[in-house]
Scaffold this motif. Sequence first.
Motif, PDB file in Angstrom:
ATOM      1  N   SER A   1      71.459  54.077 -41.387  1.00  0.00           N
ATOM      2  CA  SER A   1      71.670  53.474 -40.067  1.00  0.00           C
ATOM      3  C   SER A   1      70.331  53.322 -39.346  1.00  0.00           C
ATOM      4  CB  SER A   1      72.621  54.335 -39.236  1.00  0.00           C
ATOM      5  OG  SER A   1      73.892  54.414 -39.830  1.00  0.00           O
ATOM      6  N   ALA A   2      69.503  54.368 -39.439  1.00  0.00           N
ATOM      7  CA  ALA A   2      68.170  54.300 -38.837  1.00  0.00           C
ATOM      8  C   ALA A   2      67.334  53.217 -39.507  1.00  0.00           C
ATOM      9  CB  ALA A   2      67.486  55.658 -38.948  1.00  0.00           C
ATOM     10  N   MET A   3      67.508  53.048 -40.815  1.00  0.00           N
ATOM     11  CA  MET A   3      66.782  51.996 -41.532  1.00  0.00           C
ATOM     12  C   MET A   3      67.187  50.611 -41.017  1.00  0.00           C
ATOM     13  SD  MET A   3      66.903  51.074 -45.625  1.00  0.00           S
ATOM     14  CE  MET A   3      68.562  50.337 -45.483  1.00  0.00           C
ATOM     15  N   PHE A   4      68.481  50.387 -40.837  1.00  0.00           N
ATOM     16  CA  PHE A   4      68.940  49.097 -40.324  1.00  0.00           C
ATOM     17  C   PHE A   4      68.349  48.811 -38.947  1.00  0.00           C
ATOM     18  CE2 PHE A   4      72.856  49.568 -43.130  1.00  0.00           C
ATOM     19  CZ  PHE A   4      72.502  48.533 -43.991  1.00  0.00           C
ATOM     20  N   LEU A   5      68.170  49.865 -38.156  1.00  0.00           N
ATOM     21  CA  LEU A   5      67.646  49.702 -36.797  1.00  0.00           C
ATOM     22  C   LEU A   5      66.127  49.656 -36.754  1.00  0.00           C
ATOM     23  CD1 LEU A   5      70.053  52.168 -34.952  1.00  0.00           C
ATOM     24  CD2 LEU A   5      70.130  49.669 -34.902  1.00  0.00           C
ATOM     25  N   GLY A   6      65.482  49.771 -37.913  1.00  0.00           N
ATOM     26  CA  GLY A   6      64.031  49.722 -37.982  1.00  0.00           C
ATOM     27  C   GLY A   6      63.358  51.033 -37.648  1.00  0.00           C
ATOM     28  N   GLU A   7      64.143  52.119 -37.609  1.00  0.00           N
ATOM     29  CA  GLU A   7      63.585  53.424 -37.252  1.00  0.00           C
ATOM     30  C   GLU A   7      63.113  54.208 -38.469  1.00  0.00           C
ATOM     31  OE1 GLU A   7      66.794  55.172 -35.161  1.00  0.00           O
ATOM     32  OE2 GLU A   7      66.634  53.839 -33.410  1.00  0.00           O
ATOM     33  N   MET A   8      63.532  53.790 -39.655  1.00  0.00           N
ATOM     34  CA  MET A   8      63.070  54.388 -40.903  1.00  0.00           C
ATOM     35  C   MET A   8      62.824  53.281 -41.911  1.00  0.00           C
ATOM     36  SD  MET A   8      65.487  57.796 -41.459  1.00  0.00           S
ATOM     37  CE  MET A   8      64.506  58.429 -42.854  1.00  0.00           C
ATOM     38  N   THR A   9      61.915  53.507 -42.817  1.00  0.00           N
ATOM     39  CA  THR A   9      61.669  52.565 -43.905  1.00  0.00           C
ATOM     40  C   THR A   9      62.488  52.983 -45.122  1.00  0.00           C
ATOM     41  OG1 THR A   9      59.838  53.836 -44.848  1.00  0.00           O
ATOM     42  CG2 THR A   9      59.308  52.249 -43.078  1.00  0.00           C
ATOM     43  N   PRO A  10      62.695  52.066 -46.070  1.00  0.00           N
ATOM     44  CA  PRO A  10      63.379  52.462 -47.310  1.00  0.00           C
ATOM     45  C   PRO A  10      62.695  53.644 -47.987  1.00  0.00           C
ATOM     46  CG  PRO A  10      63.308  50.081 -47.164  1.00  0.00           C
ATOM     47  CD  PRO A  10      62.468  50.602 -46.030  1.00  0.00           C
ATOM     48  N   GLU A  11      61.378  53.664 -47.968  1.00  0.00           N
ATOM     49  CA  GLU A  11      60.646  54.765 -48.590  1.00  0.00           C
ATOM     50  C   GLU A  11      60.929  56.095 -47.884  1.00  0.00           C
ATOM     51  OE1 GLU A  11      58.859  50.937 -49.582  1.00  0.00           O
ATOM     52  OE2 GLU A  11      59.346  51.869 -47.655  1.00  0.00           O
ATOM     53  N   GLU A  12      61.061  56.046 -46.572  1.00  0.00           N
ATOM     54  CA  GLU A  12      61.360  57.275 -45.820  1.00  0.00           C
ATOM     55  C   GLU A  12      62.783  57.750 -46.093  1.00  0.00           C
ATOM     56  OE1 GLU A  12      58.410  56.764 -41.945  1.00  0.00           O
ATOM     57  OE2 GLU A  12      60.374  55.765 -41.956  1.00  0.00           O
ATOM     58  N   VAL A  13      63.705  56.807 -46.289  1.00  0.00           N
ATOM     59  CA  VAL A  13      65.076  57.189 -46.632  1.00  0.00           C
ATOM     60  C   VAL A  13      65.088  57.925 -47.969  1.00  0.00           C
ATOM     61  CG1 VAL A  13      67.369  56.325 -47.239  1.00  0.00           C
ATOM     62  CG2 VAL A  13      66.132  55.317 -45.309  1.00  0.00           C
ATOM     63  N   LEU A  14      64.368  57.397 -48.939  1.00  0.00           N
ATOM     64  CA  LEU A  14      64.315  58.025 -50.261  1.00  0.00           C
ATOM     65  C   LEU A  14      63.671  59.405 -50.193  1.00  0.00           C
ATOM     66  CD1 LEU A  14      63.271  54.912 -52.373  1.00  0.00           C
ATOM     67  CD2 LEU A  14      65.474  56.094 -52.458  1.00  0.00           C
ATOM     68  N   LYS A  15      62.630  59.524 -49.413  1.00  0.00           N
ATOM     69  CA  LYS A  15      61.960  60.818 -49.257  1.00  0.00           C
ATOM     70  C   LYS A  15      62.913  61.840 -48.642  1.00  0.00           C
ATOM     71  CE  LYS A  15      57.789  62.950 -47.295  1.00  0.00           C
ATOM     72  NZ  LYS A  15      56.526  62.685 -46.545  1.00  0.00           N
ATOM     73  N   ASP A  16      63.718  61.395 -47.693  1.00  0.00           N
ATOM     74  CA  ASP A  16      64.646  62.320 -47.041  1.00  0.00           C
ATOM     75  C   ASP A  16      65.778  62.730 -47.987  1.00  0.00           C
ATOM     76  OD1 ASP A  16      65.035  63.780 -44.634  1.00  0.00           O
ATOM     77  OD2 ASP A  16      66.797  62.552 -44.205  1.00  0.00           O
ATOM     78  N   ILE A  17      66.183  61.826 -48.896  1.00  0.00           N
ATOM     79  CA  ILE A  17      67.198  62.200 -49.887  1.00  0.00           C
ATOM     80  C   ILE A  17      66.680  63.348 -50.750  1.00  0.00           C
ATOM     81  CG2 ILE A  17      68.492  61.438 -51.920  1.00  0.00           C
ATOM     82  CD1 ILE A  17      68.626  58.654 -50.666  1.00  0.00           C
ATOM     83  N   ASP A  18      65.410  63.279 -51.144  1.00  0.00           N
ATOM     84  CA  ASP A  18      64.820  64.386 -51.903  1.00  0.00           C
ATOM     85  C   ASP A  18      64.877  65.684 -51.098  1.00  0.00           C
ATOM     86  OD1 ASP A  18      64.103  62.963 -54.241  1.00  0.00           O
ATOM     87  OD2 ASP A  18      62.288  62.206 -53.276  1.00  0.00           O
TER      88      ASP A  18
END
Length: 464
Positions: free
Chosen positions: A431-448
């Motif tokens: 959701s944050a990615m859609f809003l421009g608050e996170m990048t795809p790379e940051e989403v992946l890092k957070d999954i780890d």
Amino acid sequence: MKKKLLVSLLSCSMVLGMLAGCGQSAPADSAPAAPAADTASEPAATEAEAPAAEEAPAADSDSGEDVTITFMASQDWIQDAEMELGEKFTEETGIKVDYQIVPSDQYESLLMTKINAGECTDIFGGQSSQFSIVTQFDVEKNAVDLSGESWAGNVDPAAAVELSVDGKLYGQPIQDVSACWAVAYNISLFDELGLSIPTNYAEFCDVCEKIKAADVIPIYECVSDGWHHVCWTEAAVAATQADASYPDALNNNTATFEGNEELTTMFSQLKELADLGYMGDNYMSNEYADAPASIASGEYAMVLYNQGLGAEVNAVDPSFPEDNIGYFVNPLCDNQALNVNYCGPSRFIFSGSKNIDAAKKYLEFMASDESLAYMTENVGKFNQLPFSNAPSAYSDVVQDFYDRYPTKVAVFQASVKYYNPAWMDIGADMSAMFLGEMTPEEVLKDIDKLRAEQAAAASDPAWN
């Protein structure tokens, strides 16, 4: 077999008070579960006034004692048809069933609070997974061994694996796990616009552009539910196809989500679909329960859904034929493999229940030939429940969809540790990615990071 979907929820008992800790964030080992399938309405979050531990001792229904079993589940797991069968069960046995339905974004936190407090309902719903039933639910401690039940041998072997520990079966499947999350589309609209089923991401974008030019919103998305948009990540099967050893490497903590080319592409493309306007203006606030009506109205052309959408759209608008909904696989990362997942919502009997025998009778009733046939007939998305004694109801359209994709790859929920329990947290990041608050790379890092927290809670030696 002509099928119908019961759209209105039957009245069911709701949980009335909240434990003090339930409003807090869930611990790492109790993150909300992945989604499952759907019902049409969204009850409010509640909790039983009296914990299961304070219930009256179990009694044989023939004794004349008033026995009520409690069953807590996430909002989209218990179908109207099951509650109707629950009424029939009560008529036949005298045992009442108190269904306690909790919104999906709160369910796992509430469930784990109740399990850890020793105050869970007699039956609780949980996502099956050979990993999470151990690391999250600790079923050997918190659930009842069902291996000796009369119906246990009828459970599909692939589904049974996801419910078993050391050869012992601890759960009973609730829903059809043969269905998968695929792009459901309006066939007549595709024919009218001269569109073909896309076979890669570029073709999918071309289809979306032409639909948008016809003043129809290409994709119905519903981020507000917290889980549905995460279903697009089942395209991660592309990462498994690129490297068959990747899931094992993730499970052994020798690989990460961050930096994976296919996963970075997947999240980037999903963000692009939104940025290009292919999800319309209201995708952040749309609700999953409104998907069938939105497709039936013609306002939207496609939605990521299971193979029961045709029946659900027809239930909303009988003039819309069931077979006017077709399906193709999620084409992110140019994926053309069928994303299979034998995990799904399941029934578990709480080991601390005072009504274990009554709860076993309910599970036996739900696994009977008659009950499985009734569920298949009355739930649009149920084409083949995972029992050998369940009937098959695949339509020609659905069978054509499955036949079109001979390559089958297990989704991460089934093949990767600690992914399924982090589902709702991943949804928040997306959701944050859609809003421009996170990048795809940051989403992946957070999954780890989320997976590492789950692993630490489970004392997984691969992370120590």
